[in-house]
Write an enzyme that holds these catalytic residues in place. Structure first.
Site, PDB file in Angstrom:
ATOM      1  N   PRO A 192     -18.330 -33.154 -10.920  1.00  0.00           N
ATOM      2  CA  PRO A 192     -17.250 -32.271 -11.374  1.00  0.00           C
ATOM      3  C   PRO A 192     -16.026 -32.223 -10.456  1.00  0.00           C
ATOM      4  CG  PRO A 192     -18.982 -30.972 -10.363  1.00  0.00           C
ATOM      5  CD  PRO A 192     -19.490 -32.397 -10.392  1.00  0.00           C
ATOM      6  N   CYS A 315     -28.604 -36.223  -5.082  1.00  0.00           N
ATOM      7  CA  CYS A 315     -29.103 -34.873  -4.776  1.00  0.00           C
ATOM      8  C   CYS A 315     -30.563 -34.755  -5.212  1.00  0.00           C
ATOM      9  CB  CYS A 315     -28.231 -33.807  -5.419  1.00  0.00           C
ATOM     10  SG  CYS A 315     -27.942 -34.032  -7.181  1.00  0.00           S
TER      11      CYS A 315
END
Length: 386
Positions: A192, A315
């Site tokens: 994002p 992640c």
């Protein structure tokens, strides 16, 4: 030109979350949070935010995903998984970083955060002999020892937000990339936009190419950049909606540095998959991710100039998506070498991050533990040598 979508919203979310830590920890009492925040170049808004000590409703864990994680990570991480598991199963223990935006007016904000108990994640160095307005300003991310979260700031066209909330471990790939003034940089999977924003806090590149394939996330990326980066400097940005696997062949050797923050089985979000069926589908898709990740990393190596650096990050704690991807690329892609992360950087973050013991030792993995709930975040650094 970046798009300007949506109507103005409130600068702050309606509540300042007060979060309870582990059951053995005292309740964090946040009574008042007073700051003078600049809403625009024409007006100053003084906001008092009161917070009651309330716990948010607990999120539901997907048992199918948890069972899969237990089997995989117990084998791959051993006893380290037990501590990480406890944190992942307790979202109310998660800490939040506050990344400051050097392009906005930060009047009184740092003092406010400091008074509120926040400290800077990174050691700050000053050079009093330099009076230049173009002197590099170190990236500034404030963290709190307790799991507290200040309000998010709403999107206002024409107004630059002062801070961005994030998992502080997500800054490790950007710090490892170590962008210098004037370099041409590619953020291959940029949405994002948090890492693109962090890159812009560390240096002013000659070009920052932000790419995102997914249309919804691409629009999200555009709004993030509009909210934090001044119009006068947007000529330094290129935002595209391309398949990252093709950029290396389209723009070979065009960049000094490339970040591949690859799509992955995000451990924090996957654990809270809404339903069992969705969880099962995601776990099936998980087996296909390493191929995509290898293709993206190879594209990045083609896009970087000889001598340039590529940073690969995820992640997730999954060995198949982390070390195994890097090892496969090193074995199959000629003219690439593995670079260790700078020990000075690791040492400077070790008081806040827990670096897992990896076998094999390819890259670095931050895993969340009690009191250090940052991560997961895997990072590896490669250099193209010809």
């Amino acid at each position: 030109m970046l798009k300007k979508n949506g109507k103005p919203t409130s600068m702050f979310s309606p509540k300042l979350c007060c979060i309870k830590g582990f059951s053995s920890s005292p309740l964090v009492a946040l009574k008042y949070f007073k700051c003078i925040l600049i809403a625009s170049s024409h007006c100053t808004v003084t906001t008092t935010l009161a917070a009651q000590c309330k716990s948010a409703p607990r999120r539901q864990v997907c048992k199918t995903v948890l069972k899969h994680f237990d089997a995989q990570y117990s084998e791959e991480l051993g006893e380290q998984w037990r501590g990480a598991r406890d944190v992942l199963l307790n979202p109310l223990s998660w800490q939040y970083g506050v990344l400051l935006n050097r392009f906005s007016d930060l009047t009184n904000l740092k003092q406010c955060l400091t008074a509120f108990g926040y400290t800077n994640l990174l050691p700050q160095t000053t050079h009093p002999e330099s009076q230049s307005h173009t002197t590099h300003i170190p990236l500034q991310c404030f963290i709190h020892r307790d799991p507290v979260r200040i309000p998010t700031q709403g999107h206002h066209p024409g107004w630059l937000k002062q801070y961005y909330l994030l998992n502080a471990a997500s800054l490790l790939p950007v710090l490892t990339l170590n962008v210098k003034e004037g370099e041409n940089v590619l953020d291959l999977c940029a949405a994002p936009g948090g890492k693109s924003l962090a890159i812009l806090q560390t240096a002013t590149p000659g070009l920052l190419h932000c790419n995102e394939l997914d249309k919804h996330r691409h629009d999200w990326l555009l709004k993030t950049l509009e909210s934090y980066f001044p119009p006068a400097l947007r000529h330094l940005l290129s935002v595209t909606h391309l398949d990252g696997r093709r950029i290396g062949s389209v723009r070979p050797g065009a960049y000094d540095k490339v970040l591949v923050d690859a799509p992955c089985s995000n451990d924090r979000s996957w654990l809270y998959t809404p339903d069992t069926h969705q969880g099962e589908m995601w776990l099936k898709e998980r087996t296909q991710l390493p191929l995509l990740q290898k293709e993206l990393l190879c594209s990045a190596l083609a896009a970087v100039r000889p001598g340039g650096v590529v940073v690969y990050s995820t992640c997730t704690m999954s060995r198949a998506e982390n070390q195994s991807v890097v090892e496969a690329v090193l074995a199959s892609y000629p003219g690439v070498e593995l670079l260790d992360l700078e020990q000075q950087l690791i040492d400077s973050l070790s008081d806040h991050f827990y670096f897992a013991h990896l076998h094999p030792s390819v890259g670095q993995l931050v895993i969340p533990l009690k009191g250090k709930t940052w991560g997961p975040m895997y990072v590896s650094r490669l250099r193209r040598i010809n």
